[in-house]
Design a protein around this motif. Structure first.
Motif, mmCIF file in Angstrom:
data_model
loop_
_atom_site.group_PDB
_atom_site.id
_atom_site.type_symbol
_atom_site.label_atom_id
_atom_site.label_comp_id
_atom_site.label_asym_id
_atom_site.label_seq_id
_atom_site.Cartn_x
_atom_site.Cartn_y
_atom_site.Cartn_z
ATOM 1 N N GLU A 132 92.866 -23.985 14.321
ATOM 2 C CA GLU A 132 91.842 -23.468 13.253
ATOM 3 C C GLU A 132 91.170 -24.478 12.606
ATOM 4 N N ALA A 133 91.759 -25.723 12.426
ATOM 5 C CA ALA A 133 90.938 -26.642 12.069
ATOM 6 C C ALA A 133 89.788 -27.118 12.768
ATOM 7 N N ILE A 134 89.720 -26.817 14.271
ATOM 8 C CA ILE A 134 88.647 -27.205 14.857
ATOM 9 C C ILE A 134 87.201 -26.284 14.630
ATOM 10 N N VAL A 135 87.405 -25.176 14.015
ATOM 11 C CA VAL A 135 86.026 -24.465 13.636
ATOM 12 C C VAL A 135 86.266 -24.474 12.151
ATOM 13 N N LEU A 136 87.276 -24.826 11.118
ATOM 14 C CA LEU A 136 86.987 -24.711 9.860
ATOM 15 C C LEU A 136 86.564 -25.999 9.379
ATOM 16 N N GLU A 137 86.650 -27.105 9.869
ATOM 17 C CA GLU A 137 86.090 -28.399 9.439
ATOM 18 C C GLU A 137 84.694 -28.404 9.508
ATOM 19 N N PRO A 138 84.015 -28.243 10.827
ATOM 20 C CA PRO A 138 82.531 -28.134 10.941
ATOM 21 C C PRO A 138 82.076 -27.180 10.297
ATOM 22 N N ALA A 139 82.731 -25.777 9.931
ATOM 23 C CA ALA A 139 82.091 -24.848 9.358
ATOM 24 C C ALA A 139 81.821 -25.179 7.834
ATOM 25 N N ARG A 140 82.607 -25.996 7.425
ATOM 26 C CA ARG A 140 82.454 -26.255 5.781
ATOM 27 C C ARG A 140 81.661 -27.620 5.601
ATOM 28 N N GLU A 141 81.091 -28.143 6.563
ATOM 29 C CA GLU A 141 80.390 -29.252 6.421
ATOM 30 C C GLU A 141 78.879 -28.952 6.216
ATOM 31 N N ASP A 142 78.115 -29.939 5.826
ATOM 32 C CA ASP A 142 76.742 -29.624 5.614
ATOM 33 C C ASP A 142 76.132 -29.642 6.906
ATOM 34 N N GLY A 143 75.112 -28.762 6.927
ATOM 35 C CA GLY A 143 74.465 -29.076 8.320
ATOM 36 C C GLY A 143 74.940 -28.165 9.532
ATOM 37 N N PHE A 144 75.866 -27.328 8.991
ATOM 38 C CA PHE A 144 76.362 -26.435 10.168
ATOM 39 C C PHE A 144 75.694 -25.340 10.502
ATOM 40 N N ASP A 145 75.461 -25.199 11.999
ATOM 41 C CA ASP A 145 74.652 -24.363 12.321
ATOM 42 C C ASP A 145 75.026 -23.459 13.662
ATOM 43 N N ILE A 146 74.310 -22.514 14.271
ATOM 44 C CA ILE A 146 74.813 -21.821 15.421
ATOM 45 C C ILE A 146 75.201 -22.746 16.610
ATOM 46 N N ASP A 147 74.458 -23.904 16.747
ATOM 47 C CA ASP A 147 74.653 -24.872 17.958
ATOM 48 C C ASP A 147 76.315 -25.317 17.796
ATOM 49 N N LYS A 148 76.442 -25.971 16.447
ATOM 50 C CA LYS A 148 77.777 -26.727 16.174
ATOM 51 C C LYS A 148 78.865 -25.722 16.273
ATOM 52 N N LEU A 149 78.505 -24.449 15.768
ATOM 53 C CA LEU A 149 79.558 -23.104 15.884
ATOM 54 C C LEU A 149 79.865 -23.011 17.398
ATOM 55 N N ALA A 150 78.921 -22.927 18.293
ATOM 56 C CA ALA A 150 78.991 -22.712 19.801
ATOM 57 C C ALA A 150 79.827 -23.671 20.306
ATOM 58 N N GLU A 151 79.821 -24.970 19.891
ATOM 59 C CA GLU A 151 80.531 -26.193 20.385
ATOM 60 C C GLU A 151 81.905 -26.119 19.977
ATOM 61 N N ALA A 152 82.039 -25.662 18.361
ATOM 62 C CA ALA A 152 83.577 -25.788 18.024
ATOM 63 C C ALA A 152 84.210 -24.731 18.566
ATOM 64 N N TRP A 153 83.357 -23.259 18.617
ATOM 65 C CA TRP A 153 84.450 -22.282 19.153
ATOM 66 C C TRP A 153 84.514 -22.297 20.499
ATOM 67 N N ALA A 154 84.074 -22.888 21.322
ATOM 68 C CA ALA A 154 84.408 -23.205 22.924
ATOM 69 C C ALA A 154 85.692 -23.966 22.553
ATOM 70 N N LYS A 155 85.965 -25.109 21.789
ATOM 71 C CA LYS A 155 87.034 -25.911 21.661
ATOM 72 C C LYS A 155 88.050 -24.927 21.163
ATOM 73 N N PHE A 156 87.950 -24.121 20.113
ATOM 74 C CA PHE A 156 88.739 -23.281 19.538
ATOM 75 C C PHE A 156 89.546 -22.252 20.459
ATOM 76 N N GLU A 157 88.627 -21.586 21.207
ATOM 77 C CA GLU A 157 89.078 -20.539 22.317
ATOM 78 C C GLU A 157 89.931 -21.277 23.463
ATOM 79 N N ALA A 158 89.830 -22.547 23.697
ATOM 80 C CA ALA A 158 90.396 -23.482 24.595
ATOM 81 C C ALA A 158 91.915 -23.587 24.081
ATOM 82 N N ALA A 159 91.889 -23.829 22.749
ATOM 83 C CA ALA A 159 93.091 -24.287 22.059
ATOM 84 C C ALA A 159 93.963 -23.380 21.796
ATOM 85 N N ARG A 160 93.620 -21.995 21.483
ATOM 86 C CA ARG A 160 94.105 -20.837 20.620
ATOM 87 C C ARG A 160 95.053 -20.041 21.788
#
Length: 234
Positions: free
Chosen positions: A205-233
């Protein structure tokens, strides 16, 4: 039944019930775990640490007067208290009100919370009624089906048998985890691997939560983080 390692017990007391539910699926290696309560329940102290303990089970009723002799009812209540005081710790009360969904009997109020806490239990889970919310002792959470005012004709029906509440069946001695979200039964088979599974859930969950709570989070960073999240869960 397996002993609960101290480090696992400390972790279970620190995480919420949805996290434990997810972790059980990680430990089992698949989705579909379903030994949890359904519907919205009422919590005596939202925000309190979760209830963690092996179930001490019973059934009560209170909508109508008992049909047995008063001395039988009194003796059974004391046997109930003796049963609640037994068992290897930690323990919690898991009590089915057989009048559900028409429960009126506030078994869980100022007196019974104090008594059960004094006997060493960690909390209570019930489909029945709780009351006295402003004056019950701290440190003994109650997760209930409803809040009410009366004790009705409350009496103990059964002690130590399988109970069913809010869609969840519980046997005496099974490990229960509960908080304001609901309750679940932890399968014995996952206890040895549950700590690692909880840590895996939190890390994924931290794979998504950490970037989502940082300044500058956008859809591109979400797509990158979500791909990692999907692979891990799971």
């Amino acid at each position: 039944m397996a002993d609960i390692p101290d480090d696992l017990l400390a972790l279970l007391r620190a995480v919420d019930t949805p996290t434990v539910c997810n972790a059980i699926e990680v430990a089992q290696g698949q989705r579909g775990f379903n030994r949890f309560t359904r519907g919205t329940m009422q919590h005596s102290k939202p925000g309190d640490p979760p209830i963690v303990g092996r179930a001490r089970t019973a059934k009560i009723a209170g909508l109508a007067p008992p049909q047995e002799a008063p001395d039988v009812i009194r003796a059974r209540r004391m046997e109930y208290f003796r049963s609640m005081a037994e068992g290897d710790g930690p323990t919690c009360a898991v009590v089915e009100d057989v009048d559900y969904p028409n429960c009126i009997a506030g078994w869980w109020g100022e007196v019974h919370v104090a008594v059960h806490k004094g006997l060493g239990l960690a909390g209570a889970v019930t489909n029945g009624v709780m009351r006295d919310l402003d004056v019950i002792d701290a440190g003994f959470p109650v997760l209930a089906g409803s809040v009410g005012v009366s004790h009705g004709f409350v009496h103990v029906r059964e002690i130590g048998t399988q109970v069913s509440l809010m869609g969840m069946q519980v046997e005496q001695g099974e490990l229960v985890h509960a908080d304001r979200h609901g309750a679940l039964v932890v399968p014995e088979a996952v206890i040895p691997s549950l700590k690692a599974a909880i840590e895996t859930v939190m890390a994924s969950e931290a794979i998504v939560l950490e970037p989502a709570r940082e300044d500058g989070f956008d859809i591109d960073k979400l797509a990158e983080a979500w791909a990692k999240f999907e692979a891990a869960r799971t």
